[in-house]
Write a protein that holds these residues in place. Sequence first.
Motif, PDB file in Angstrom:
ATOM      1  N   UNK A 624       0.789  -1.223   0.000  1.00  0.00           N
ATOM      2  CA  UNK A 624       0.000   0.000   0.000  1.00  0.00           C
ATOM      3  C   UNK A 624       0.820   1.271   0.000  1.00  0.00           C
ATOM      4  N   UNK A 625       2.023   1.233  -0.584  1.00  0.00           N
ATOM      5  CA  UNK A 625       2.892   2.410  -0.653  1.00  0.00           C
ATOM      6  C   UNK A 625       2.546   3.213  -1.910  1.00  0.00           C
ATOM      7  N   UNK A 626       1.699   4.197  -1.759  1.00  0.00           N
ATOM      8  CA  UNK A 626       1.121   4.880  -2.920  1.00  0.00           C
ATOM      9  C   UNK A 626       2.149   5.726  -3.678  1.00  0.00           C
ATOM     10  N   UNK A 627       2.947   6.494  -2.967  1.00  0.00           N
ATOM     11  CA  UNK A 627       3.937   7.328  -3.654  1.00  0.00           C
ATOM     12  C   UNK A 627       4.967   6.468  -4.372  1.00  0.00           C
ATOM     13  N   UNK A 628       5.386   5.393  -3.732  1.00  0.00           N
ATOM     14  CA  UNK A 628       6.345   4.487  -4.377  1.00  0.00           C
ATOM     15  C   UNK A 628       5.717   3.826  -5.599  1.00  0.00           C
ATOM     16  N   UNK A 629       4.462   3.440  -5.503  1.00  0.00           N
ATOM     17  CA  UNK A 629       3.797   2.818  -6.647  1.00  0.00           C
ATOM     18  C   UNK A 629       3.768   3.774  -7.840  1.00  0.00           C
ATOM     19  N   UNK A 630       3.485   5.023  -7.566  1.00  0.00           N
ATOM     20  CA  UNK A 630       3.453   6.030  -8.638  1.00  0.00           C
ATOM     21  C   UNK A 630       4.834   6.187  -9.257  1.00  0.00           C
ATOM     22  N   UNK A 631       5.843   6.346  -8.415  1.00  0.00           N
ATOM     23  CA  UNK A 631       7.206   6.567  -8.911  1.00  0.00           C
ATOM     24  C   UNK A 631       7.732   5.357  -9.673  1.00  0.00           C
ATOM     25  N   UNK A 632       7.558   4.172  -9.113  1.00  0.00           N
ATOM     26  CA  UNK A 632       8.075   2.966  -9.745  1.00  0.00           C
ATOM     27  C   UNK A 632       7.380   2.695 -11.083  1.00  0.00           C
ATOM     28  N   UNK A 633       6.084   2.950 -11.143  1.00  0.00           N
ATOM     29  CA  UNK A 633       5.367   2.735 -12.402  1.00  0.00           C
ATOM     30  C   UNK A 633       5.867   3.686 -13.476  1.00  0.00           C
ATOM     31  N   UNK A 634       6.079   4.933 -13.116  1.00  0.00           N
ATOM     32  CA  UNK A 634       6.590   5.914 -14.102  1.00  0.00           C
ATOM     33  C   UNK A 634       7.960   5.499 -14.632  1.00  0.00           C
ATOM     34  N   UNK A 635       8.780   4.904 -13.769  1.00  0.00           N
ATOM     35  CA  UNK A 635      10.092   4.438 -14.225  1.00  0.00           C
ATOM     36  C   UNK A 635       9.963   3.193 -15.109  1.00  0.00           C
ATOM     37  N   UNK A 636       9.096   2.277 -14.722  1.00  0.00           N
ATOM     38  CA  UNK A 636       8.975   1.029 -15.470  1.00  0.00           C
ATOM     39  C   UNK A 636       8.409   1.228 -16.865  1.00  0.00           C
ATOM     40  N   UNK A 637       7.455   2.162 -17.024  1.00  0.00           N
ATOM     41  CA  UNK A 637       6.841   2.347 -18.346  1.00  0.00           C
ATOM     42  C   UNK A 637       7.831   2.915 -19.365  1.00  0.00           C
ATOM     43  N   UNK A 638       8.982   3.390 -18.912  1.00  0.00           N
ATOM     44  CA  UNK A 638      10.003   3.892 -19.840  1.00  0.00           C
ATOM     45  C   UNK A 638      10.671   2.752 -20.598  1.00  0.00           C
ATOM     46  N   UNK A 639      10.693   1.563 -19.999  1.00  0.00           N
ATOM     47  CA  UNK A 639      11.448   0.462 -20.595  1.00  0.00           C
ATOM     48  C   UNK A 639      10.628  -0.799 -20.839  1.00  0.00           C
ATOM     49  N   UNK A 640       9.395  -0.827 -20.326  1.00  0.00           N
ATOM     50  CA  UNK A 640       8.630  -2.058 -20.456  1.00  0.00           C
ATOM     51  C   UNK A 640       7.229  -1.786 -20.980  1.00  0.00           C
ATOM     52  N   UNK A 641       6.673  -2.789 -21.616  1.00  0.00           N
ATOM     53  CA  UNK A 641       5.324  -2.693 -22.168  1.00  0.00           C
ATOM     54  C   UNK A 641       4.304  -2.562 -21.034  1.00  0.00           C
ATOM     55  N   UNK A 642       3.303  -1.706 -21.253  1.00  0.00           N
ATOM     56  CA  UNK A 642       2.308  -1.425 -20.222  1.00  0.00           C
ATOM     57  C   UNK A 642       1.581  -2.688 -19.782  1.00  0.00           C
ATOM     58  N   UNK A 643       1.140  -3.494 -20.732  1.00  0.00           N
ATOM     59  CA  UNK A 643       0.395  -4.695 -20.370  1.00  0.00           C
ATOM     60  C   UNK A 643       1.287  -5.709 -19.647  1.00  0.00           C
ATOM     61  N   UNK A 644       2.561  -5.720 -19.977  1.00  0.00           N
ATOM     62  CA  UNK A 644       3.491  -6.602 -19.274  1.00  0.00           C
ATOM     63  C   UNK A 644       3.608  -6.200 -17.805  1.00  0.00           C
ATOM     64  N   UNK A 645       3.634  -4.902 -17.551  1.00  0.00           N
ATOM     65  CA  UNK A 645       3.693  -4.411 -16.170  1.00  0.00           C
ATOM     66  C   UNK A 645       2.436  -4.837 -15.409  1.00  0.00           C
ATOM     67  N   UNK A 646       1.311  -4.719 -16.074  1.00  0.00           N
ATOM     68  CA  UNK A 646       0.049  -5.106 -15.437  1.00  0.00           C
ATOM     69  C   UNK A 646       0.057  -6.588 -15.086  1.00  0.00           C
ATOM     70  N   UNK A 647       0.470  -7.405 -16.057  1.00  0.00           N
ATOM     71  CA  UNK A 647       0.414  -8.853 -15.853  1.00  0.00           C
ATOM     72  C   UNK A 647       1.465  -9.364 -14.882  1.00  0.00           C
ATOM     73  N   UNK A 648       2.641  -8.735 -14.853  1.00  0.00           N
ATOM     74  CA  UNK A 648       3.732  -9.261 -14.042  1.00  0.00           C
ATOM     75  C   UNK A 648       3.891  -8.564 -12.688  1.00  0.00           C
ATOM     76  N   UNK A 649       3.282  -7.394 -12.536  1.00  0.00           N
ATOM     77  CA  UNK A 649       3.436  -6.652 -11.285  1.00  0.00           C
ATOM     78  C   UNK A 649       2.098  -6.411 -10.582  1.00  0.00           C
TER      79      UNK A 649
END
Length: 824
Positions: A624-649
Amino acid sequence: MSIRERLGRELLFFDGGMGTLLQERGLEPGELPEVWNLKHPEEVEEIHRRYFEAGSDIVLTNTFGANACKFHDDNWSLEEVICAAVKNAKRAQEQGVLDGRETYVALDMGPTGKLLKPMGDLDFEDAYRAFAEAATLGEKNGADLIHIETMSDTYEVKAAVLAAKENTSLPVFATMIFDERGKLLTGGDVPSVVAMLEGLGVDAIGMNCGLGPDQMLPLLKAMRRYTSLPVIVKPNAGLPKQKNGETYYDVEPERFAATMKKIVEEGACVIGGCCGTTPDHIRRMVEACKNHPILPVEEKEDTIVSSYGKAVILGDMPLIIGERINPTGKKRFKEALKAHDMDYILKEGITQQEKGAHILDVNVGLPDIDEVQMMKDVVTQLQSVTSLPLQIDTVDAKAMEAAMRIYNGKPMLNSVSGKQESMNAVFPLVKKYGGVVVGLTLDEQGIPSDADGRVKIAGKIIEEAAKYGIRKKDIVIDVLTMTISSEKDGAKVTLEALRKVREIYGVRTVLGVSNISFGLPKRPVINSHFYTMAMQNGLTAGIINPSSEEMMKSYDAFLALMGYDENCTSYITKYAAQAAAEKAAAQVAGGNGTLRIAGGNGPSQPVGTDTGNTLTLKYAIEKGLKEEAHHLTRELVKTRDAMEIIQQELIPALNVVGDGFEKGTVFLPQLLMSADAAKIAFAVIKDVLAESGAAEEKKEKIILATVKGDIHDIGKNIVKVLLENYGFEVLDLGKDVPPELIVEKAIEEEVTLVGLSALMTTTVVSMEETIRQLREKKPDCRVMVGGAVLNQEYADMIGADFYGKDAMQSVHYAQSLFGTENKV
């Protein structure tokens, strides 16, 4: 004789149900029962009179929903309703009690129908004000006591109890609604409820609604194990059933009375009925039980601190109080406090829980911040991500009271000293809000250099606390750890004082262990050995860093050596796998002192921090770390496919939390915080998809509604949050929704799944009518139902396709229906 004088000395009888009896007299679906106090006072009065005639000593006013959050009627004010309700009961008392018995009219206060922040949208003080208004009106109009009932959330019942006690002089009873596992909706269990309500000073405690008398028997035994108060038991007349379009309950008066006799034998001393019970049930109950002796109310000696979902008993086995949420000697933590970096603070709490802490110390005192507001913020948000009890650590009485008021449970308080000024400031707060207070063995002359001097101050603290009615079990003594680099006998004196305090006063003890080694090299060596010696000399709880390998080795070894770790099971499990775990951690962490984003098979990228740990998006959502979730997602979408992030994270994280919720290892606040973190991550991904021009996958639509006549939307709102996070589009029609509107929207939006919620017995008929209309006008639509008054058998009887015992079951059903188990 006052009811307080009779409590626990003789068996007292409550009345039974009100709603179903009003329905028999013409209460319409959706009509507020409370307005009948004014529209049909003779009907309400007759029901009260029949209960008095049946033998009830206490009759509840018809005010279950009479509070500002819940009662809305343009024709009648809340004051008019409560005034009329009390007068109706009083008139019935005059007519129905003809044998000279002393009887009482209790103001009935039910829940608001809303979740309190941070889980919901109702502020704690707003709930308090709503209850305070009702309580004040009840006393003004002649109620003899206040009965707070059908509460499913410790936070809401705390608001109600404080409102009643701070605004009236009336006795206060409180009963909760448990499920068969002994859990509240928001995760509380029997000992955590007992600890909090006893701390708040209620006069009697117990349970009502939700279960029949047979199901309440084991819960009564658990409550009697922990409470020193008289126990109330008010079951339903069994489980609801349905026949020929009418709801009925399956426990007849004779069987109800027989089981209630067993309940008296197990220690209840105030008994009555809830949903489905009638004057006949109460009459049979009184006849069966009136001459039965009650078990004496026994003083329990357990030292208990609690959160909303966990009780921790300070007993013979040593416990760990995590010390990391404290700015002393921690530069990074001071920076986090100044910057209001809440995620950093929350991570410290989560890490300590994972490392084995049982209680978390919370100290946010810095000269240049608003300690009162920061303490409130940290306590509130910490309780959203961890179920561990907290130790409120401050020398500021205002900050202490602010935290105690909004704390959801019974906290530890660090601290009071033997100084009269300190005791004058702290003990009234302990008496008012409840808590286990740490007593420091220092006074106006400072810290005694010898053990006997410290023991004497401990006795002074215990004696002064007793003047406030604070029992010895709610005091733990800190004989103070002195630094051996400046005081050569510091350790010996502390250990001697520790041992003597336990032997002479029998109280529990606490120490800040690491103070022993200030100014010395290799401090963990000294700390860990002193920790072992302290535990051997009677230390109940050490304030330590649970991430310290040396300290935890001492702790684990002590438990194994002293037989607290049965068959050394925990020791073997932990240390047999340590080598493999260390090897795996070395491969992942990289050892460069940075936080690394890890997810699936994608690349890891450093993000500036000094923790040296790997933090994944999956982990941030789970915790439930909301600020970290926001920051980490913004970093991940730079290098990974959006649907892959959804399915794997995202989906794996939600599944972990959902599974934990179903198993009872994750509680509602944590579930909702994880859902919020996931929602933030989804929002980032949605923005990326929109910027790239990628089309969002079409979502399946689901209608949710609380049925006509019911204004409780807690369960519906929880289901909504989870369904949305699992990729469904939810059309929330709100509460008190007529069947025609639900059918109209289902046809208009081409919806094939509708979720219906009801909490009140009087509104399940609306649920059945809604299902009937959907079957007739939208036959391809499936219906799932849920709510406290429902069960599988009843759901089958009214024609529902699925009964969801909790929110996650509704998600699973929707996934199976639409084939979306692995989609978002």
